[in-house]
Scaffold this active site. Structure first.
Site, short mmCIF file in Angstrom:
data_model
loop_
_atom_site.label_atom_id
_atom_site.label_comp_id
_atom_site.label_asym_id
_atom_site.label_seq_id
_atom_site.Cartn_x
_atom_site.Cartn_y
_atom_site.Cartn_z
N TYR A 185 0.85 -1.18 0.00
CA TYR A 185 0.00 0.00 0.00
C TYR A 185 0.89 1.23 0.00
CZ TYR A 185 -3.56 3.43 1.26
OH TYR A 185 -4.40 4.52 1.26
N ASP A 219 9.19 2.87 0.46
CA ASP A 219 8.07 3.48 1.15
C ASP A 219 8.21 3.11 2.62
OD1 ASP A 219 5.75 4.30 2.29
OD2 ASP A 219 4.43 3.54 0.70
N LYS A 235 3.44 8.99 9.05
CA LYS A 235 3.15 8.38 10.34
C LYS A 235 4.03 8.92 11.49
CE LYS A 235 0.36 4.92 8.29
NZ LYS A 235 0.44 4.10 7.12
C1 LIG Z 1 -0.12 4.59 5.71
C2 LIG Z 1 0.72 4.35 4.53
C3 LIG Z 1 0.71 5.21 3.42
C4 LIG Z 1 -0.26 6.34 3.28
O1 LIG Z 1 -0.12 7.30 4.27
P1 LIG Z 1 -1.37 8.27 4.56
O2 LIG Z 1 -0.82 9.26 5.55
O3 LIG Z 1 -2.45 7.40 5.12
O4 LIG Z 1 -1.76 8.89 3.28
C5 LIG Z 1 1.62 4.99 2.41
N1 LIG Z 1 2.50 3.97 2.48
C6 LIG Z 1 2.52 3.12 3.51
C7 LIG Z 1 3.53 2.02 3.54
C8 LIG Z 1 1.62 3.26 4.56
O5 LIG Z 1 1.61 2.39 5.55
#
Ligand SMILES: *Cc1c(COP(=O)(O)O)cnc(C)c1O
Length: 428
Positions: A144, A239, A267
């Site tokens: 994701y 990511d 985060k």
């Molecule tokens: C949570 C998440 C995102 C998206 O971040 P948001 O602040 O919810 O837009 C992207 N990549 C990873 C790996 C994530 O866990």
């Protein structure tokens, strides 16, 4: 469990917000029933509007590594807020946060702050395309990377939870620029580079997958991605929105010693406020506007309150270096869950890296999205509610990571394992 007020609020919310929520997995659709409406957080605990006090392993889906309402974070937030909530001009905190990030991540020389992980990834991909002058992006099924057009194809998190396989609203032409491969499958990556090597701008990967449930990289996987991208003149994007400052102060890149070209963060770096960032070497980052022509902007980017809370959080993590402690707590929980499942005769796989873990209801091993999908989701739902009844709040989906924070202690972990022992027997 009394859910009277939550149910009332949910009924109202459903009239006003699609699914009654502002982010899909919160609606509890995968586990049935009504989501809890939260009144407050205290350290390792959530208290809902009906007064239920629950040990929290969602931790706002990862940001709250210090736990809820950490005193130093609350203090700095109120202090900075009194000086103004947003200026639309540079302020000192964003320089401090950038410095902390650059010092922590060996692959990052410059960063751009944004407001969410989604934005960070979206912008990093644009930058990679601009830098390489190529179009295609390789990602992995169950990964994701936020909800931008090109990246939700075969995505994890809520897309997996809700079993969404179509992509309404996303133009075919854009979907075709994303190539999706199985996680941990280096041969598939080799093949895709053989077939399309000259058109691939970047490979984007969660260096530890956290959105199909936790799936660590096989030994050699990240190293292989590094080698293949370098040989093909493509960029490697990590990511690290979850893993940054979670598995080590320097993120997964420090843990595994593999350096990407670009890193996406979110985060934890916002200390509980909406923040994201992307960064890399000067040579690539100089393409970002206003230095270069790759446009990216944000009204609230670098927001002083968010920056100050991020700075405070990172300083605590840097100075206390709590990663051994988090490892200890995570291991205690994972081992406890594993034993409880064995006692109950329920086949499970517990995947864990440090303080992020997932209990999969499948014999395993779970090394990619197909493996994760073999989990018994009905059993997961029963387990979820049985845990909630016993005062433990885990993510309401089989395809999410549980997070342990520094506010958790052996007491909470052991109570969680006790609850799991009963819940597994009941859910089995
Ligand atoms: C949570 C998440 C995102 C998206 O971040 P948001 O602040 O919810 O837009 C992207 N990549 C990873 C790996 C994530 O866990």
């Amino acid at each position: 469990m009394n859910q009277h007020r939550s149910k009332e609020l949910y009924a109202k919310a459903c009239n006003l917000l699609p699914g009654g929520v502002n982010s899909p997995v919160r609606a509890f659709q995968a586990v049935g029933g009504t989501p809890l409406f939260i009144a407050r957080g205290e350290g390792a605990y959530l208290v809902d509007v009906d007064g239920n006090r629950l040990i929290d392993y969602v931790c706002s889906w990862g940001p709250l590594i210090l736990g809820h309402a950490h005193q130093e974070v609350v203090e700095i937030a109120s202090q900075v807020l009194r000086l103004g909530s947003s200026f639309g001009a540079p302020s000192p905190w964003e320089v401090d946060l950038a410095q902390l990030i650059v010092d922590a991540l060996p692959s990052v020389e410059m960063v751009r702050m944004v407001n969410s992980g989604t934005e960070a990834v979206m912008s990093a991909v644009r930058l990679a395309r601009a830098y390489t002058d190529r179009d295609l992006v390789v990602k992995f099924a169950g990964g994701y990377h936020g909800h931008s057009d090109g990246l939700i194809v075969q995505g994890g998190s809520g897309i997996a939870t809700l079993g969404i396989t179509t992509r309404p609203g996303i133009p075919q032409a854009i979907a075709e620029t994303t190539l999706t491969l199985p996680y941990n499958d280096l041969e598939a990556v080799e093949q895709v580079f053989q077939d399309h090597g000259e058109r691939i701008a970047a490979v984007i990967v969660e260096p530890i997958a956290g959105n199909m449930g936790v799936v660590p990289p096989r030994p050699g996987f990240l190293e292989g991605l590094r080698k293949l991208t370098r040989e093909a003149g493509a960029l490697l994007i990590f990511d690290e929105v979850i893993t940054g400052f979670r598995v080590r102060y320097g993120g997964a890149q420090a843990l595994y010693g593999v350096l990407p070209d670009l890193t996406c963060l979110g985060k934890i770096i916002g200390g509980g406020f909406p923040v994201g960032a992307f960064g890399g070497p000067r040579e690539i980052m100089r393409l970002v506007a206003p230095l270069g022509p790759v446009y990216q902007a944000g009204t609230l980017s670098g927001n002083p309150v968010a920056m100050a809370c991020g700075v405070t959080t990172l300083r605590i993590l840097r100075d206390r270096n709590p990663y051994d402690r988090l490892e200890e707590l995570g291991a205690r929980l994972a081992e406890g869950l594993q034993e409880a499942a064995e006692e109950a005769g329920v086949p499970v796989t517990v995947n864990r890296v440090g303080s992020m873990l997932t209990l999969f209801f499948t014999e395993g091993p779970v090394e990619n999205f197909d493996d994760a999908n073999r989990s018994d989701r009905q059993r997961f739902s029963r387990f979820f509610w049985a845990m909630l009844e016993r005062g433990v709040y885990i993510p309401p989906s089989q395809f999410e990571a549980w997070f342990v924070s520094l506010a958790h202690t052996e007491e909470e972990i052991d109570r969680t394992v006790d609850a799991a022992r009963e819940a597994l027997r009941q859910a089995g």
